[in-house]
Scaffold this motif. Structure first.
Motif, PDB file in Angstrom:
ATOM      1  N   ASP A  13       0.810  -1.227   0.000  1.00 32.99           N
ATOM      2  CA  ASP A  13       0.000   0.000   0.000  1.00 32.99           C
ATOM      3  C   ASP A  13       0.842   1.276   0.000  1.00 32.99           C
ATOM      4  O   ASP A  13       0.429   2.310  -0.509  1.00 32.99           O
ATOM      5  N   TYR A  14       2.010   1.196   0.620  1.00 31.60           N
ATOM      6  CA  TYR A  14       2.845   2.388   0.760  1.00 31.60           C
ATOM      7  C   TYR A  14       4.288   2.060   0.412  1.00 31.60           C
ATOM      8  O   TYR A  14       4.730   0.932   0.589  1.00 31.60           O
ATOM      9  N   GLU A  15       4.995   3.079  -0.042  1.00 31.36           N
ATOM     10  CA  GLU A  15       6.441   2.957  -0.182  1.00 31.36           C
ATOM     11  C   GLU A  15       7.078   3.949   0.768  1.00 31.36           C
ATOM     12  O   GLU A  15       6.698   5.121   0.806  1.00 31.36           O
ATOM     13  N   LEU A  16       8.006   3.451   1.547  1.00 29.95           N
ATOM     14  CA  LEU A  16       8.682   4.278   2.539  1.00 29.95           C
ATOM     15  C   LEU A  16      10.140   4.388   2.130  1.00 29.95           C
ATOM     16  O   LEU A  16      10.895   3.420   2.208  1.00 29.95           O
ATOM     17  N   VAL A  17      10.511   5.579   1.667  1.00 26.64           N
ATOM     18  CA  VAL A  17      11.841   5.784   1.089  1.00 26.64           C
ATOM     19  C   VAL A  17      12.762   6.449   2.109  1.00 26.64           C
ATOM     20  O   VAL A  17      12.411   7.473   2.690  1.00 26.64           O
ATOM     21  N   PHE A  18      13.913   5.843   2.320  1.00 25.47           N
ATOM     22  CA  PHE A  18      14.915   6.397   3.237  1.00 25.47           C
ATOM     23  C   PHE A  18      16.238   6.594   2.510  1.00 25.47           C
ATOM     24  O   PHE A  18      16.653   5.733   1.734  1.00 25.47           O
ATOM     25  N   VAL A  19      16.871   7.736   2.794  1.00 26.43           N
ATOM     26  CA  VAL A  19      18.225   7.967   2.310  1.00 26.43           C
ATOM     27  C   VAL A  19      19.121   8.124   3.529  1.00 26.43           C
ATOM     28  O   VAL A  19      18.858   8.948   4.399  1.00 26.43           O
TER      29      VAL A  19
END
Ligand SMILES: [Cu+2]
Length: 158
Positions: free
Chosen positions: A68-74
């Motif tokens: 349902d969601y994409e959680l993007v981390f840098v």
């Protein structure tokens, strides 16, 4: 051929263990889908800020996907972007992360989420947060003098 009783027991035990181990590996690989990372997802580490989806770190709702969601981390020395993020309870989330500089860790304390972020590679993990609360994200790969300050957090809210 005569075989000692203990030798027979030992042989049966050995063969039984072999079958158990192969079954565990088989179920894990083919039924649960546990596979080693493919390392196929790569990125130019100097262009992380301008490459989608890493140009907009954070939570994004997606349609028509398994999650349902994409959680993007840098990750970069010595912080994560975003520094904190809210995730709705029970949502299926794909965490997508990479690093801009050196190797960092990505461990979500209290869960089994634990990834290594390597320059040039994209690390992914699909998960569902079933409990509300605050989850600490921390770096568990020593990355320099500010390593111990490198944290972020996921807040699971209803
Ligand atoms: Cu670090």
């Amino acid at each position: 051929m005569h075989m000692h009783k203990f030798e027979k027991i030992w042989l049966i035990f050995g063969v039984a263990m072999l079958i158990v181990f192969l079954t565990v590996i088989g179920v894990s690989a083919f039924y649960l889908g546990n596979q080693p990372p493919s390392c196929l997802a790569t990125i130019d580490p100097v262009k992380v800020d301008t490459t989608a989806p890493f140009n907009e770190p954070g939570l994004k709702k997606v349609e028509g996907k398994e999650w349902d969601y994409e959680l993007v981390f840098v990750a970069s020395a010595f912080s994560y972007s975003p520094g904190a993020v809210e995730v709705p309870l029970g949502a299926k989330v794909k965490i997508i992360a990479t690093t801009k500089d050196v190797i960092h860790g990505f461990e979500v304390a209290g869960t089994n989420i634990n990834m290594m972020l390597e320059p040039g590679y994209i690390s992914e993990h699909i998960t569902t947060f079933d409990k509300t609360g605050e989850y600490l994200i921390l770096c568990n790969e020593y990355c320099g003098v500010g390593h111990h300050m490198m944290t972020s957090k996921i807040e699971v809210v209803e």
